[in-house]
Design a protein around this motif. Sequence first.
Motif, PDB file in Angstrom:
ATOM      1  N   PRO A  55       0.810  -1.231   0.000  1.00 45.43           N
ATOM      2  CA  PRO A  55       0.000   0.000   0.000  1.00 45.43           C
ATOM      3  C   PRO A  55       0.837   1.273   0.000  1.00 45.43           C
ATOM      4  O   PRO A  55       0.462   2.254  -0.640  1.00 45.43           O
ATOM      5  CB  PRO A  55      -0.830  -0.132   1.289  1.00 45.43           C
ATOM      6  CG  PRO A  55      -0.840  -1.590   1.603  1.00 45.43           C
ATOM      7  CD  PRO A  55       0.463  -2.119   1.123  1.00 45.43           C
ATOM      8  N   ALA A  56       1.974   1.289   0.704  1.00 43.80           N
ATOM      9  CA  ALA A  56       2.782   2.509   0.773  1.00 43.80           C
ATOM     10  C   ALA A  56       3.340   2.860  -0.604  1.00 43.80           C
ATOM     11  O   ALA A  56       3.317   4.026  -1.025  1.00 43.80           O
ATOM     12  CB  ALA A  56       3.921   2.333   1.779  1.00 43.80           C
ATOM     13  N   VAL A  57       3.842   1.847  -1.319  1.00 45.37           N
ATOM     14  CA  VAL A  57       4.364   2.098  -2.663  1.00 45.37           C
ATOM     15  C   VAL A  57       3.235   2.490  -3.604  1.00 45.37           C
ATOM     16  O   VAL A  57       3.380   3.382  -4.436  1.00 45.37           O
ATOM     17  CB  VAL A  57       5.098   0.843  -3.195  1.00 45.37           C
ATOM     18  CG1 VAL A  57       5.634   1.091  -4.600  1.00 45.37           C
ATOM     19  CG2 VAL A  57       6.232   0.459  -2.257  1.00 45.37           C
ATOM     20  N   ALA A  58       2.078   1.832  -3.457  1.00 46.26           N
ATOM     21  CA  ALA A  58       0.933   2.158  -4.299  1.00 46.26           C
ATOM     22  C   ALA A  58       0.492   3.603  -4.102  1.00 46.26           C
ATOM     23  O   ALA A  58       0.137   4.299  -5.063  1.00 46.26           O
ATOM     24  CB  ALA A  58      -0.227   1.211  -3.999  1.00 46.26           C
ATOM     25  N   ALA A  59       0.532   4.076  -2.864  1.00 39.84           N
ATOM     26  CA  ALA A  59       0.135   5.466  -2.599  1.00 39.84           C
ATOM     27  C   ALA A  59       1.075   6.442  -3.292  1.00 39.84           C
ATOM     28  O   ALA A  59       0.640   7.455  -3.852  1.00 39.84           O
ATOM     29  CB  ALA A  59       0.117   5.714  -1.089  1.00 39.84           C
ATOM     30  N   GLN A  60       2.373   6.149  -3.287  1.00 42.02           N
ATOM     31  CA  GLN A  60       3.332   7.035  -3.946  1.00 42.02           C
ATOM     32  C   GLN A  60       3.141   7.029  -5.463  1.00 42.02           C
ATOM     33  O   GLN A  60       3.214   8.063  -6.131  1.00 42.02           O
ATOM     34  CB  GLN A  60       4.764   6.599  -3.598  1.00 42.02           C
ATOM     35  CG  GLN A  60       5.835   7.491  -4.206  1.00 42.02           C
ATOM     36  CD  GLN A  60       5.713   8.934  -3.750  1.00 42.02           C
ATOM     37  OE1 GLN A  60       5.618   9.207  -2.570  1.00 42.02           O
ATOM     38  NE2 GLN A  60       5.682   9.860  -4.708  1.00 42.02           N
ATOM     39  N   VAL A  61       2.883   5.824  -6.021  1.00 38.87           N
ATOM     40  CA  VAL A  61       2.650   5.734  -7.462  1.00 38.87           C
ATOM     41  C   VAL A  61       1.388   6.495  -7.858  1.00 38.87           C
ATOM     42  O   VAL A  61       1.357   7.209  -8.862  1.00 38.87           O
ATOM     43  CB  VAL A  61       2.554   4.261  -7.894  1.00 38.87           C
ATOM     44  CG1 VAL A  61       2.057   4.138  -9.341  1.00 38.87           C
ATOM     45  CG2 VAL A  61       3.915   3.579  -7.763  1.00 38.87           C
ATOM     46  N   MET A  62       0.323   6.368  -7.047  1.00 41.32           N
ATOM     47  CA  MET A  62      -0.904   7.099  -7.340  1.00 41.32           C
ATOM     48  C   MET A  62      -0.672   8.607  -7.263  1.00 41.32           C
ATOM     49  O   MET A  62      -1.226   9.377  -8.050  1.00 41.32           O
ATOM     50  CB  MET A  62      -1.999   6.674  -6.371  1.00 41.32           C
ATOM     51  CG  MET A  62      -2.483   5.237  -6.559  1.00 41.32           C
ATOM     52  SD  MET A  62      -3.083   4.935  -8.243  1.00 41.32           S
ATOM     53  CE  MET A  62      -4.497   6.011  -8.269  1.00 41.32           C
ATOM     54  N   ALA A  63       0.162   9.041  -6.328  1.00 40.72           N
ATOM     55  CA  ALA A  63       0.471  10.466  -6.221  1.00 40.72           C
ATOM     56  C   ALA A  63       1.209  10.943  -7.472  1.00 40.72           C
ATOM     57  O   ALA A  63       0.938  12.019  -8.005  1.00 40.72           O
ATOM     58  CB  ALA A  63       1.305  10.733  -4.975  1.00 40.72           C
ATOM     59  N   ASP A  64       2.154  10.123  -7.988  1.00 41.78           N
ATOM     60  CA  ASP A  64       2.874  10.493  -9.204  1.00 41.78           C
ATOM     61  C   ASP A  64       1.927  10.548 -10.406  1.00 41.78           C
ATOM     62  O   ASP A  64       2.034  11.433 -11.253  1.00 41.78           O
ATOM     63  CB  ASP A  64       3.996   9.494  -9.479  1.00 41.78           C
ATOM     64  CG  ASP A  64       5.112   9.583  -8.432  1.00 41.78           C
ATOM     65  OD1 ASP A  64       5.133  10.572  -7.682  1.00 41.78           O
ATOM     66  OD2 ASP A  64       5.949   8.668  -8.380  1.00 41.78           O
ATOM     67  N   LEU A  65       0.993   9.590 -10.474  1.00 44.97           N
ATOM     68  CA  LEU A  65       0.022   9.597 -11.562  1.00 44.97           C
ATOM     69  C   LEU A  65      -0.866  10.833 -11.502  1.00 44.97           C
ATOM     70  O   LEU A  65      -1.197  11.425 -12.534  1.00 44.97           O
ATOM     71  CB  LEU A  65      -0.833   8.327 -11.502  1.00 44.97           C
ATOM     72  CG  LEU A  65      -0.146   7.030 -11.953  1.00 44.97           C
ATOM     73  CD1 LEU A  65      -1.010   5.835 -11.618  1.00 44.97           C
ATOM     74  CD2 LEU A  65       0.128   7.060 -13.453  1.00 44.97           C
ATOM     75  N   ARG A  66      -1.240  11.232 -10.276  1.00 44.91           N
ATOM     76  CA  ARG A  66      -2.086  12.410 -10.132  1.00 44.91           C
ATOM     77  C   ARG A  66      -1.346  13.661 -10.601  1.00 44.91           C
ATOM     78  O   ARG A  66      -1.903  14.495 -11.322  1.00 44.91           O
ATOM     79  CB  ARG A  66      -2.516  12.575  -8.677  1.00 44.91           C
ATOM     80  CG  ARG A  66      -3.369  13.821  -8.439  1.00 44.91           C
ATOM     81  CD  ARG A  66      -3.825  13.894  -7.001  1.00 44.91           C
ATOM     82  NE  ARG A  66      -2.685  13.935  -6.080  1.00 44.91           N
ATOM     83  CZ  ARG A  66      -2.012  15.040  -5.793  1.00 44.91           C
ATOM     84  NH1 ARG A  66      -2.343  16.182  -6.358  1.00 44.91           N
ATOM     85  NH2 ARG A  66      -1.001  15.006  -4.954  1.00 44.91           N
ATOM     86  N   VAL A  67      -0.066  13.779 -10.208  1.00 42.71           N
ATOM     87  CA  VAL A  67       0.715  14.943 -10.636  1.00 42.71           C
ATOM     88  C   VAL A  67       0.885  14.939 -12.155  1.00 42.71           C
ATOM     89  O   VAL A  67       0.802  15.985 -12.811  1.00 42.71           O
ATOM     90  CB  VAL A  67       2.089  14.945  -9.941  1.00 42.71           C
ATOM     91  CG1 VAL A  67       2.975  16.043 -10.507  1.00 42.71           C
ATOM     92  CG2 VAL A  67       1.910  15.151  -8.440  1.00 42.71           C
ATOM     93  N   LYS A  68       1.090  13.754 -12.737  1.00 40.24           N
ATOM     94  CA  LYS A  68       1.222  13.657 -14.187  1.00 40.24           C
ATOM     95  C   LYS A  68      -0.064  14.118 -14.877  1.00 40.24           C
ATOM     96  O   LYS A  68      -0.022  14.859 -15.869  1.00 40.24           O
ATOM     97  CB  LYS A  68       1.556  12.219 -14.570  1.00 40.24           C
ATOM     98  CG  LYS A  68       1.624  11.991 -16.075  1.00 40.24           C
ATOM     99  CD  LYS A  68       1.874  10.526 -16.372  1.00 40.24           C
ATOM    100  CE  LYS A  68       1.790  10.277 -17.876  1.00 40.24           C
ATOM    101  NZ  LYS A  68       1.972   8.846 -18.199  1.00 40.24           N
ATOM    102  N   ASP A  69      -1.215  13.675 -14.354  1.00 39.01           N
ATOM    103  CA  ASP A  69      -2.485  14.089 -14.949  1.00 39.01           C
ATOM    104  C   ASP A  69      -2.723  15.586 -14.774  1.00 39.01           C
ATOM    105  O   ASP A  69      -3.270  16.244 -15.662  1.00 39.01           O
ATOM    106  CB  ASP A  69      -3.635  13.302 -14.319  1.00 39.01           C
ATOM    107  CG  ASP A  69      -3.627  11.840 -14.732  1.00 39.01           C
ATOM    108  OD1 ASP A  69      -3.029  11.527 -15.782  1.00 39.01           O
ATOM    109  OD2 ASP A  69      -4.199  11.007 -14.005  1.00 39.01           O
ATOM    110  N   GLU A  70      -2.315  16.136 -13.626  1.00 40.24           N
ATOM    111  CA  GLU A  70      -2.436  17.576 -13.428  1.00 40.24           C
ATOM    112  C   GLU A  70      -1.603  18.328 -14.460  1.00 40.24           C
ATOM    113  O   GLU A  70      -2.045  19.337 -15.026  1.00 40.24           O
ATOM    114  CB  GLU A  70      -1.969  17.958 -12.018  1.00 40.24           C
ATOM    115  CG  GLU A  70      -2.928  17.534 -10.914  1.00 40.24           C
ATOM    116  CD  GLU A  70      -2.375  17.870  -9.539  1.00 40.24           C
ATOM    117  OE1 GLU A  70      -1.233  18.377  -9.469  1.00 40.24           O
ATOM    118  OE2 GLU A  70      -3.079  17.634  -8.554  1.00 40.24           O
ATOM    119  N   LEU A  71      -0.402  17.833 -14.721  1.00 44.94           N
ATOM    120  CA  LEU A  71       0.468  18.481 -15.695  1.00 44.94           C
ATOM    121  C   LEU A  71      -0.114  18.379 -17.094  1.00 44.94           C
ATOM    122  O   LEU A  71      -0.097  19.346 -17.860  1.00 44.94           O
ATOM    123  CB  LEU A  71       1.857  17.850 -15.650  1.00 44.94           C
ATOM    124  CG  LEU A  71       2.902  18.426 -16.624  1.00 44.94           C
ATOM    125  CD1 LEU A  71       3.079  19.915 -16.394  1.00 44.94           C
ATOM    126  CD2 LEU A  71       4.220  17.701 -16.457  1.00 44.94           C
TER     127      LEU A  71
END
Length: 255
Positions: A34-50
């Motif tokens: 779950p900890a790694v998944a949370a970081q990956v989801m955060a990166d995906l969110r930032v990518k989508d924001e960009l």
Amino acid sequence: MTDPIVDADLNAYVDDQLDVGRRIQVEAYLSENPAVAAQVMADLRVKDELRLALAGADSAPRPGTREAARRLEGALARRRVYAFFQRAAVVTLFIGAGWFAHERIGPLGATQVAASTQAPAYVSEAIAAHETAQLRQTAAWQAPSRQFDAAALRAATAITLPELPRGWRVMDAQIFPSANGPSVEVALATEKGGMLSLFAERPGNFAVEPVQETHTAGARAAYWQIGDVAYALVADKSDAGSLEATARKLAETLY
């Protein structure tokens, strides 16, 4: 038994560069971590924001676009540093084991192998465009085009070029076909009389990659990517100066 999931797989997952089978393996790994998944989801969110910010951006990027790009670049950079130290630790372990075996058993007769990271395909295209520009500069039957309009070029290709340093002159500008739309090559004369080529095209993926440098037998290239556009600054191998530092300054003008 599948290959272990490493940070390179997570980066490729965020950049949507994995095949279906490997994506399933990464997603299975994330479901158990779950900890790694949370970081990956955060990166995906930032990518989508960009991506969303770039989709609605005018010719000058908004502060939100720059901030999203910096956050995504920072996250990917941290992963690369972590992956680098992971690999360094493994290499150190094997080197230590090799020296131990050398002392206990004797030399094994292994030969040295040198490995390097292969540059993206667009870097080869940039070097080829640089060589073509040099040919146009010397060929009497092919007069270079010195009529350069950055705004018109952006309107025609949807590619934004970096701001050039004061004292640089555009010697030639050409548009080449590529797999994902037109690419742009600009031949430049620097303030000190050096000759460079600035190349830009869409490589077909979305990423924020820092400036890296590579070289061939006759040329050097510093390349980077911002969003869906990749850039390469090319110079002859004999030219002095820090090409990577120059490319980094050009890249900063795009944020």
